[in-house]
Design an enzyme around this catalytic site. Structure first.
Site, PDB file in Angstrom:
ATOM      1  CG  ASP A 117     -36.980  17.313 -54.351  1.00 48.57           C
ATOM      2  OD1 ASP A 117     -37.264  16.895 -53.207  1.00 48.57           O
ATOM      3  OD2 ASP A 117     -36.859  16.555 -55.335  1.00 48.57           O
TER       4      ASP A 117
ATOM      5  CG  HIS B 297     -39.482  19.383 -44.138  1.00 49.73           C
ATOM      6  ND1 HIS B 297     -39.305  19.368 -45.500  1.00 49.73           N
ATOM      7  CD2 HIS B 297     -39.956  18.149 -43.817  1.00 49.73           C
ATOM      8  CE1 HIS B 297     -39.663  18.178 -45.982  1.00 49.73           C
ATOM      9  NE2 HIS B 297     -40.059  17.422 -44.979  1.00 49.73           N
TER      10      HIS B 297
ATOM     11  CG  LEU C 299     -42.142  38.380 -54.146  1.00 45.85           C
ATOM     12  CD1 LEU C 299     -41.497  38.179 -55.520  1.00 45.85           C
ATOM     13  CD2 LEU C 299     -41.290  37.703 -53.081  1.00 45.85           C
TER      14      LEU C 299
HETATM   15  C1  FPP Z   1     -39.424  18.484 -50.645  1.00 47.49           C
HETATM   16  O1  FPP Z   1     -38.282  17.904 -50.071  1.00 47.49           O
HETATM   17  C2  FPP Z   1     -39.970  19.491 -49.738  1.00 47.49           C
HETATM   18  C3  FPP Z   1     -41.229  19.507 -49.229  1.00 47.49           C
HETATM   19  C4  FPP Z   1     -42.225  18.449 -49.523  1.00 47.49           C
HETATM   20  C5  FPP Z   1     -41.672  20.532 -48.289  1.00 47.49           C
HETATM   21  C6  FPP Z   1     -41.199  21.927 -48.626  1.00 47.49           C
HETATM   22  C7  FPP Z   1     -41.543  22.804 -47.523  1.00 47.49           C
HETATM   23  C8  FPP Z   1     -40.735  23.750 -47.010  1.00 47.49           C
HETATM   24  C9  FPP Z   1     -39.384  24.083 -47.522  1.00 47.49           C
HETATM   25  C10 FPP Z   1     -41.258  24.520 -45.865  1.00 47.49           C
HETATM   26  C11 FPP Z   1     -41.376  25.984 -46.181  1.00 47.49           C
HETATM   27  C12 FPP Z   1     -42.651  26.386 -46.778  1.00 47.49           C
HETATM   28  C13 FPP Z   1     -43.491  27.311 -46.248  1.00 47.49           C
HETATM   29  C14 FPP Z   1     -44.689  27.736 -46.997  1.00 47.49           C
HETATM   30  C15 FPP Z   1     -43.294  27.863 -44.906  1.00 47.49           C
HETATM   31  P1  FPP Z   1     -38.316  16.354 -49.695  1.00 47.49           P
HETATM   32  O2  FPP Z   1     -38.808  16.208 -48.311  1.00 47.49           O
HETATM   33  O3  FPP Z   1     -39.104  15.593 -50.709  1.00 47.49           O
HETATM   34  O4  FPP Z   1     -36.791  16.001 -49.798  1.00 47.49           O
HETATM   35  P2  FPP Z   1     -36.180  14.580 -50.192  1.00 47.49           P
HETATM   36  O5  FPP Z   1     -36.591  14.299 -51.612  1.00 47.49           O
HETATM   37  O6  FPP Z   1     -34.704  14.805 -50.059  1.00 47.49           O
HETATM   38  O7  FPP Z   1     -36.711  13.574 -49.212  1.00 47.49           O
END
Ligand code: FPP
Length: 247
Positions: free
Chosen positions: A22, A39, A133
């Site tokens: 997150d 991201h 892993l």
């Molecule tokens: C949450 O942060 C994150 C996500 C919903 C996406 C997570 C995905 C990645 C890190 C990409 C990598 C994964 C793979 C499988 C390649 P948020 O967007 O909710 O953050 P915020 O709460 O600060 O808005």
């Protein structure tokens, strides 16, 4: 910072770590960047954390990449996330394979574009024999959806009510064959479970480091392992150390 040696690690290491990655959006916002840049930074960090897990001897890593609720985000962000996942498969699969990573998917693939879906299935098959892993990617995943799916399959298989046990339910979950997570980490300081591994996490230890996911580095992971090693897991029982001392 000095490199982290094996001797810097605690003796008790979790077998299975699960992570809610997150804070990508807030990481980007703090830098005046678009959310997708967050991201992408999160994806680069994931690569580093996978390497650290391998180095630290973690056997299972489960990551929450896209929830059943994330479809409700703006279309541009949803499509951007799909593109990031596809790019990872296109450009990083071989390296993951060479590192001995077995990719697994938990969730549903049915809403994905058929070409992308096939790519994911091929990637799972390609890495199936790897054992260093196990990387479970929770993608289009929701804990409630997983349990509903398990109940539907159990009923379809005609299982008698008396035969439904916790062990049987385990076998019908997307995580069948994977041990429950010992430690669940949610970065960014948010204190919620957000529908992640709600069955499997029944006795997991939780940790909420106050850093955004792109900044959760190897030292942060080491600190998490350190903190985990001091937790006493009682599974609803009393503490043999603390409570018997008073007797
Ligand atoms: C949450 O942060 C994150 C996500 C919903 C996406 C997570 C995905 C990645 C890190 C990409 C990598 C994964 C793979 C499988 C390649 P948020 O967007 O909710 O953050 P915020 O709460 O600060 O808005």
């Amino acid at each position: 910072m000095d490199p982290i040696e094996k001797s810097d690690l605690p003796e008790i290491i979790p077998t299975h770590i699960a992570i809610i990655m997150d804070g990508n959006g807030r990481w980007a916002l703090a830098r005046g960047l678009p959310r997708l840049a967050g991201h992408r930074a999160g994806t680069e960090n994931l690569r580093r954390v996978i390497e650290a897990c391998i180095e630290f001897g973690i056997q299972y890593l489960t990551i929450y990449a896209f929830s059943t609720e994330n479809w409700g985000r703006p279309e541009e962000e949803v499509q951007g996330l799909m593109k990031i996942f596809e790019d990872v498969i296109d450009h990083e699969l071989q390296e993951l394979h060479d590192q001995g990573v077995q990719l697994r998917h938990i969730g549903r693939l049915d809403r994905l574009d058929p070409t992308f879906r096939q790519k994911v299935l091929d990637a799972l098959e390609y890495t199936r024999q790897n054992t260093r892993l196990v990387l479970n990617v929770a993608f289009n995943y929701g804990g409630r959806d997983e349990i509903v799916n398990a109940i539907q399959c159990i009923l379809r298989d005609g299982v008698a009510p008396d035969e439904v046990t916790a062990e049987l339910v385990n076998q019908y979950l997307f995580t069948a064959g994977v041990p429950d997570p010992d430690l669940i980490i949610r970065t960014s300081g948010e204190l919620r479970g957000s529908n992640f591994l709600i069955w499997q996490g029944a006795y997991s230890e939780w940790l909420f480091p106050p850093v955004y996911w792109p900044d959760f580095d190897k030292e942060q992971l080491r600190l998490a392992l350190e903190e985990y090693s001091h937790r006493e897991r009682r599974y609803g029982r009393i503490s043999p150390v603390r409570d018997n001392a008073a007797a």
